[in-house]
Write a protein that holds these residues in place. Structure first.
Motif, short mmCIF file in Angstrom:
data_model
loop_
_atom_site.label_atom_id
_atom_site.label_comp_id
_atom_site.label_asym_id
_atom_site.label_seq_id
_atom_site.Cartn_x
_atom_site.Cartn_y
_atom_site.Cartn_z
N ASN A 1 0.83 -1.20 0.00
CA ASN A 1 0.00 0.00 0.00
C ASN A 1 0.87 1.26 0.00
O ASN A 1 0.58 2.22 -0.70
CB ASN A 1 -0.95 -0.01 1.20
CG ASN A 1 -1.91 1.15 1.16
OD1 ASN A 1 -2.49 1.45 0.14
ND2 ASN A 1 -2.07 1.81 2.30
N SER A 2 1.93 1.24 0.77
CA SER A 2 2.84 2.39 0.83
C SER A 2 3.51 2.63 -0.52
O SER A 2 3.62 3.77 -0.98
CB SER A 2 3.90 2.13 1.91
OG SER A 2 4.83 3.19 1.94
N ILE A 3 3.93 1.56 -1.19
CA ILE A 3 4.56 1.68 -2.51
C ILE A 3 3.57 2.24 -3.53
O ILE A 3 3.91 3.14 -4.31
CB ILE A 3 5.11 0.31 -2.96
CG1 ILE A 3 6.30 -0.09 -2.10
CG2 ILE A 3 5.51 0.35 -4.44
CD1 ILE A 3 6.73 -1.53 -2.28
N VAL A 4 2.35 1.74 -3.51
CA VAL A 4 1.32 2.23 -4.43
C VAL A 4 1.06 3.71 -4.20
O VAL A 4 0.97 4.50 -5.16
CB VAL A 4 0.02 1.40 -4.30
CG1 VAL A 4 -1.14 2.07 -5.03
CG2 VAL A 4 0.23 -0.01 -4.80
N GLN A 5 0.94 4.12 -2.95
CA GLN A 5 0.71 5.53 -2.63
C GLN A 5 1.85 6.41 -3.13
O GLN A 5 1.62 7.49 -3.70
CB GLN A 5 0.51 5.72 -1.12
CG GLN A 5 -0.75 5.12 -0.57
CD GLN A 5 -2.00 5.78 -1.14
OE1 GLN A 5 -2.04 6.96 -1.39
NE2 GLN A 5 -3.03 4.98 -1.36
N GLN A 6 3.09 5.97 -2.95
CA GLN A 6 4.25 6.73 -3.43
C GLN A 6 4.22 6.86 -4.95
O GLN A 6 4.50 7.94 -5.49
CB GLN A 6 5.54 6.05 -2.99
CG GLN A 6 5.84 6.15 -1.53
CD GLN A 6 7.05 5.32 -1.13
OE1 GLN A 6 7.67 4.68 -1.95
NE2 GLN A 6 7.38 5.35 0.15
N ARG A 7 3.89 5.79 -5.63
CA ARG A 7 3.83 5.82 -7.10
C ARG A 7 2.73 6.73 -7.59
O ARG A 7 2.89 7.44 -8.59
CB ARG A 7 3.64 4.41 -7.67
CG ARG A 7 4.75 3.44 -7.31
CD ARG A 7 6.06 3.85 -7.94
NE ARG A 7 7.16 3.15 -7.34
CZ ARG A 7 7.95 2.31 -7.97
NH1 ARG A 7 7.77 2.06 -9.24
NH2 ARG A 7 8.93 1.73 -7.32
N LEU A 8 1.59 6.72 -6.91
CA LEU A 8 0.49 7.60 -7.31
C LEU A 8 0.87 9.07 -7.14
O LEU A 8 0.56 9.91 -7.98
CB LEU A 8 -0.77 7.29 -6.50
CG LEU A 8 -1.48 6.01 -6.87
CD1 LEU A 8 -2.61 5.73 -5.89
CD2 LEU A 8 -2.02 6.07 -8.29
N ARG B 1 3.90 10.32 -7.21
CA ARG B 1 4.88 10.65 -8.27
C ARG B 1 4.19 10.85 -9.61
O ARG B 1 4.57 11.72 -10.39
CB ARG B 1 5.91 9.55 -8.40
CG ARG B 1 6.91 9.54 -7.28
CD ARG B 1 7.96 8.49 -7.53
NE ARG B 1 8.72 8.25 -6.32
CZ ARG B 1 9.45 7.19 -6.10
NH1 ARG B 1 9.51 6.23 -7.02
NH2 ARG B 1 10.11 7.06 -4.98
N ALA B 2 3.20 10.04 -9.90
CA ALA B 2 2.50 10.14 -11.19
C ALA B 2 1.69 11.43 -11.29
O ALA B 2 1.54 11.98 -12.38
CB ALA B 2 1.57 8.94 -11.38
#
Length: 111
Positions: free
Chosen positions: A99-106, A108-109
């Motif tokens: 979940n943390s990785i997904v949030q970081q990627r979002l 950045r996007a």
């Protein structure tokens, strides 16, 4: 708001955003934990040697008593329950990391 993070046949871990706690519900009992207590519980589970317990002739090796960080509860787990906990707790931590990785990627996007 309360979110289910991960579940197994007999248990689940919920995250409560309001009090910033995790709730381990296992076989009808509820254990409230901070994130550090959840990680400490995983460390205690990691120290248990399932293969040794399986191969031992001693009946004492069929259960394990694990004190929780908050010192409010002890968990008395059978070998089957230990095996399930070794899925439930690490699975929860993996889902939190994902979940943390997904949030970081979002983020950045969007930037």
């Amino acid at each position: 708001m309360i979110h289910e993070i991960y579940h197994t046949t007999n248990g689940k871990v919920l995250q409560n955003d309001k009090d910033n706690r995790f709730y381990l519900e296992y076989k009808g009992k509820e254990y409230r934990m901070a994130v550090c207590a959840l990680i400490a519980f995983k460390a205690k589970l990691d120290q248990l040697n399932i293969e040794e317990m399986l191969l031992s002739d001693a009946s004492l090796n069929d259960i394990e008593i694990i004190p929780l960080c908050n010192k409010e509860h002890l968990m008395v787990l059978t070998l089957d329950e230990i095996i399930e906990m070794k899925d439930l707790i690490p699975g929860t931590l993996v889902m939190l990391e994902l979940n943390s990785i997904v949030q970081q990627r979002l983020v950045r996007a969007l930037v």
